[in-house]
Write a protein that holds these residues in place. Structure first.
Motif, PDB file in Angstrom:
ATOM      1  N   GLU A  10       0.818  -1.217   0.000  1.00  0.00           N
ATOM      2  CA  GLU A  10       0.000   0.000   0.000  1.00  0.00           C
ATOM      3  C   GLU A  10       0.849   1.262   0.000  1.00  0.00           C
ATOM      4  OE1 GLU A  10      -2.460  -0.478   3.416  1.00  0.00           O
ATOM      5  OE2 GLU A  10      -3.629  -2.121   2.551  1.00  0.00           O
ATOM      6  N   GLU A  11       2.150   1.105   0.228  1.00  0.00           N
ATOM      7  CA  GLU A  11       3.098   2.217   0.191  1.00  0.00           C
ATOM      8  C   GLU A  11       4.299   1.808  -0.645  1.00  0.00           C
ATOM      9  OE1 GLU A  11       2.337   3.745   4.797  1.00  0.00           O
ATOM     10  OE2 GLU A  11       4.156   2.636   4.250  1.00  0.00           O
ATOM     11  N   LEU A  12       5.020   2.794  -1.151  1.00  0.00           N
ATOM     12  CA  LEU A  12       6.250   2.516  -1.884  1.00  0.00           C
ATOM     13  C   LEU A  12       7.324   2.046  -0.903  1.00  0.00           C
ATOM     14  CD1 LEU A  12       8.142   2.610  -4.337  1.00  0.00           C
ATOM     15  CD2 LEU A  12       8.502   5.043  -3.850  1.00  0.00           C
ATOM     16  N   PRO A  13       7.800   0.803  -1.020  1.00  0.00           N
ATOM     17  CA  PRO A  13       8.857   0.341  -0.115  1.00  0.00           C
ATOM     18  C   PRO A  13      10.162   1.081  -0.403  1.00  0.00           C
ATOM     19  CG  PRO A  13       7.734  -1.506  -1.181  1.00  0.00           C
ATOM     20  CD  PRO A  13       7.320  -0.267  -1.907  1.00  0.00           C
ATOM     21  N   HIS A  14      10.773   1.622   0.616  1.00  0.00           N
ATOM     22  CA  HIS A  14      12.048   2.307   0.423  1.00  0.00           C
ATOM     23  C   HIS A  14      13.193   1.314   0.548  1.00  0.00           C
ATOM     24  CE1 HIS A  14      12.202   2.165   4.793  1.00  0.00           C
ATOM     25  NE2 HIS A  14      11.053   2.835   4.840  1.00  0.00           N
ATOM     26  N   ALA A  15      14.401   1.779   0.212  1.00  0.00           N
ATOM     27  CA  ALA A  15      15.549   0.871   0.144  1.00  0.00           C
ATOM     28  C   ALA A  15      15.818   0.200   1.480  1.00  0.00           C
ATOM     29  CB  ALA A  15      16.782   1.633  -0.329  1.00  0.00           C
ATOM     30  N   VAL A  33      13.613  -2.776   1.919  1.00  0.00           N
ATOM     31  CA  VAL A  33      14.026  -3.915   1.098  1.00  0.00           C
ATOM     32  C   VAL A  33      15.207  -4.628   1.751  1.00  0.00           C
ATOM     33  CG1 VAL A  33      14.951  -4.604  -1.139  1.00  0.00           C
ATOM     34  CG2 VAL A  33      13.133  -2.894  -1.021  1.00  0.00           C
ATOM     35  N   ILE A  34      16.192  -3.878   2.212  1.00  0.00           N
ATOM     36  CA  ILE A  34      17.359  -4.480   2.853  1.00  0.00           C
ATOM     37  C   ILE A  34      16.946  -5.198   4.136  1.00  0.00           C
ATOM     38  CG2 ILE A  34      19.555  -3.967   3.980  1.00  0.00           C
ATOM     39  CD1 ILE A  34      19.881  -1.659   1.954  1.00  0.00           C
ATOM     40  N   ARG A  35      16.063  -4.566   4.924  1.00  0.00           N
ATOM     41  CA  ARG A  35      15.586  -5.206   6.148  1.00  0.00           C
ATOM     42  C   ARG A  35      14.864  -6.511   5.835  1.00  0.00           C
ATOM     43  NH1 ARG A  35      12.796  -1.000   8.817  1.00  0.00           N
ATOM     44  NH2 ARG A  35      11.113  -1.341   7.317  1.00  0.00           N
ATOM     45  N   GLY A  36      14.045  -6.498   4.771  1.00  0.00           N
ATOM     46  CA  GLY A  36      13.328  -7.705   4.386  1.00  0.00           C
ATOM     47  C   GLY A  36      14.257  -8.814   3.942  1.00  0.00           C
ATOM     48  N   LEU A  37      15.326  -8.460   3.207  1.00  0.00           N
ATOM     49  CA  LEU A  37      16.276  -9.472   2.751  1.00  0.00           C
ATOM     50  C   LEU A  37      17.075 -10.050   3.922  1.00  0.00           C
ATOM     51  CD1 LEU A  37      17.541  -7.861  -0.573  1.00  0.00           C
ATOM     52  CD2 LEU A  37      16.160  -9.934  -0.325  1.00  0.00           C
ATOM     53  N   LYS A  38      17.403  -9.205   4.898  1.00  0.00           N
ATOM     54  CA  LYS A  38      18.097  -9.721   6.082  1.00  0.00           C
ATOM     55  C   LYS A  38      17.189 -10.664   6.858  1.00  0.00           C
ATOM     56  CE  LYS A  38      21.456  -6.027   6.824  1.00  0.00           C
ATOM     57  NZ  LYS A  38      22.620  -6.930   6.691  1.00  0.00           N
ATOM     58  N   ASN A  39      15.889 -10.370   6.876  1.00  0.00           N
ATOM     59  CA  ASN A  39      14.958 -11.250   7.550  1.00  0.00           C
ATOM     60  C   ASN A  39      14.784 -12.561   6.783  1.00  0.00           C
ATOM     61  OD1 ASN A  39      12.913 -11.741   9.666  1.00  0.00           O
ATOM     62  ND2 ASN A  39      11.466 -11.687   7.954  1.00  0.00           N
ATOM     63  N   PHE A  98      10.562 -12.568   2.938  1.00  0.00           N
ATOM     64  CA  PHE A  98      10.856 -11.210   2.503  1.00  0.00           C
ATOM     65  C   PHE A  98       9.564 -10.457   2.174  1.00  0.00           C
ATOM     66  CE2 PHE A  98      11.126  -8.332  -1.107  1.00  0.00           C
ATOM     67  CZ  PHE A  98      11.992  -7.363  -0.606  1.00  0.00           C
ATOM     68  N   ALA A  99       8.682 -11.087   1.366  1.00  0.00           N
ATOM     69  CA  ALA A  99       7.435 -10.426   0.976  1.00  0.00           C
ATOM     70  C   ALA A  99       6.574 -10.121   2.194  1.00  0.00           C
ATOM     71  CB  ALA A  99       6.681 -11.308  -0.019  1.00  0.00           C
ATOM     72  N   ALA A 100       6.528 -11.053   3.147  1.00  0.00           N
ATOM     73  CA  ALA A 100       5.737 -10.828   4.355  1.00  0.00           C
ATOM     74  C   ALA A 100       6.284  -9.652   5.159  1.00  0.00           C
ATOM     75  CB  ALA A 100       5.719 -12.095   5.198  1.00  0.00           C
ATOM     76  N   THR A 101       7.609  -9.507   5.202  1.00  0.00           N
ATOM     77  CA  THR A 101       8.208  -8.378   5.912  1.00  0.00           C
ATOM     78  C   THR A 101       7.832  -7.051   5.256  1.00  0.00           C
ATOM     79  OG1 THR A 101      10.078  -9.756   6.600  1.00  0.00           O
ATOM     80  CG2 THR A 101      10.382  -7.369   6.693  1.00  0.00           C
ATOM     81  N   LEU A 102       7.849  -7.003   3.912  1.00  0.00           N
ATOM     82  CA  LEU A 102       7.434  -5.776   3.218  1.00  0.00           C
ATOM     83  C   LEU A 102       6.001  -5.413   3.568  1.00  0.00           C
ATOM     84  CD1 LEU A 102       8.714  -5.675  -0.482  1.00  0.00           C
ATOM     85  CD2 LEU A 102       9.624  -4.524   1.533  1.00  0.00           C
ATOM     86  N   VAL A 103       5.114  -6.398   3.513  1.00  0.00           N
ATOM     87  CA  VAL A 103       3.696  -6.141   3.774  1.00  0.00           C
ATOM     88  C   VAL A 103       3.480  -5.743   5.238  1.00  0.00           C
ATOM     89  CG1 VAL A 103       1.449  -7.291   3.933  1.00  0.00           C
ATOM     90  CG2 VAL A 103       2.848  -7.556   1.885  1.00  0.00           C
TER      91      VAL A 103
END
Length: 446
Positions: A10-15, A18-24, A102-107
């Protein structure tokens, strides 16, 4: 690659997100490409791509969300939505689970939804193994690049388009391997129907098959998937569905400063499908709101190199190829629609400009939703051929009028289109008549 997951945020994910999601997804692996804002990759301990994340795309038009992910995904979209494509190697269930994390962390941080909601594994057989330099490839042989995609609907994605472009550079044919449950889009089918390319499907049984023809295939280490030579018959299950109408139109316009590309797409879809496209893009999903002005600017910016774009609307989807030729600017439009009426073709032909070159139309079994299924739904059936004024002049009007299929003259005599309707017959007879017509005219469509 690829196992595909989509985060619709629902929002533009910032960099940083994305990095936090990949670390997760996997805290011990290395992140590469975070500063380039195109594709960010999480690589495993051996440096191989583990999870890849494409740059978020704004969802300006929802048509392709519904077409590729389904009604539920489209119905849950908010006004401001972003499509984030996440990929993992098709042969690595552990990476697929990481892609979902990763996708779940973004959401979790930006709202939205993940499709599919849970990890899946639709492969029934062991996947081919081997070396591959391209990040989207499962394996590369001397003559082919195999991309495996586990997704309910497989489109002409950026990853597949990049693999196709790589093949043009190193002379490797593209082979897209899918589970038996997958469908492909019209745009991807146009690519895979070309020489050297192939849609490879698992099963039924312990084998692989050509998804377009049902031909049994076997793996050869230097060539990839090739047709079996033991005379085995096509083995895909027959399944008929509602047919779609496929149209291929070609135009050559004068190279003028005020040329507006995409107008023929608008005109064709309005007349045949009831409305213009709602979405377009350079690959699927097409998420930009339809805008011929932006499309024209893109093609001009890439000239003299050719440009391919995809478009879609309610009940139809297609591809537009634009290229410079000696005579001017060539537009080639390919469209499949489930809501088109082929009886409106004479009306369409009457309104086309003098730059029109040719049209062919087919009835395609099972393609009413613009998807192609890996089943033998029956042969497509040609419905007719049309030639524009310039092509009629090249063939010779007397010869064109003496064709074995009676021609209907549309428009004024000095600038008329010839329409050859093939009538209502069995597909085999329609193909016989079509081939006889083409043999008489002495050329294929422009």
């Amino acid at each position: 690659m690829t196992y595909n997951v989509v985060a619709l945020t629902e929002e533009l994910p910032h960099a940083r997100s994305v990095i936090r999601g990949l670390k997760n997804a996997h805290p011990d692996f290395t992140i590469r490409g975070a500063s380039k804002a195109s594709v960010i990759r999480l690589r495993d301990e051996e440096g191989r791509p583990f999870v890849s994340v494409e740059m978020p795309q704004a969802v300006e038009a929802t048509t392709d969300v519904r077409r590729l992910l389904g009604d539920e995904a489209a119905d849950h979209l908010t006004h401001n939505a972003w499509w984030v494509e996440v990929r993992a190697p098709a042969n690595n269930p552990r990476a697929a689970e990481a892609a979902h994390r990763f996708a779940a962390t973004l959401v979790e941080h930006h709202g939205g939804q993940v499709w599919p909601t849970e990890p899946r594994w639709n492969w029934a057989m062991d996947l081919p193994t081997g070396e591959a330099d391209h990040p989207s490839a499962l394996v590369e042989t001397e003559k082919s690049r195999v991309v495996a995609v586990d997704s309910p609907v497989v489109g002409l994605s950026a990853a597949i388009a990049d693999a196709l472009a790589a093949g043009a550079r190193d002379s490797r044919g593209l082979q897209v391997l899918t589970p038996a449950s997958a469908h492909i889009t019209h745009s991807l089918r146009k690519v895979l129907a070309a020489s050297g390319c192939r849609w490879v499907v698992e099963g039924p049984g312990n084998g692989h098959y050509d998804g377009l023809t049902g031909m049994p295939l076997t793996w050869e280490d230097d060539l990839g998937f090739q047709a079996r030579r033991d005379g085995a018959p096509p083995a895909l299950a027959e399944q008929r569905g509602d047919p779609g109408l496929a149209l291929d139109l070609h135009f050559i316009h004068p190279a003028e400063a005020d040329l507006r590309l995409g107008e023929m797409v608008e005109h064709t879809t309005k007349l045949m499908c009831g409305e213009p496209p709602t979405a377009w893009g350079t690959n699927e999903p097409a998420l930009m709101a339809w805008d011929p002005g932006r499309l024209t600017d893109l093609c001009r910016g890439r000239a003299p190199n050719p440009t391919r774009v995809v478009f879609s609307g309610p009940g139809f989807a297609g591809t537009l190829n634009v290229s410079r030729v000696v005579e001017g600017v060539k537009e080639s439009l390919s469209l499949v629609a489930g809501n088109a009426d082929h009886t409106a073709l004479p009306e369409l032909l009457a309104e086309l400009p003098d730059s029109f070159q040719s049209l062919t139309t087919h009835r395609v079994p099972g393609a009413a939703d613009t998807h192609y299924r890996p089943v033998l739904g029956g042969a497509s059936a040609p419905l007719g051929l049309a030639l524009g004024p310039e092509v009629v002049a090249q063939v010779g009007r007397a010869k064109a009028m003496a064709a074995p299929v009676a021609a209907e003259t549309i428009g004024p005599l000095w600038s008329s289109v010839l329409w050859y309707p093939l009538g209502e017959r069995e597909p085999r007879e329609l193909w016989r008549r079509f081939q006889g017509l083409m043999d008489h005219l002495g050329q294929g469509p422009t």
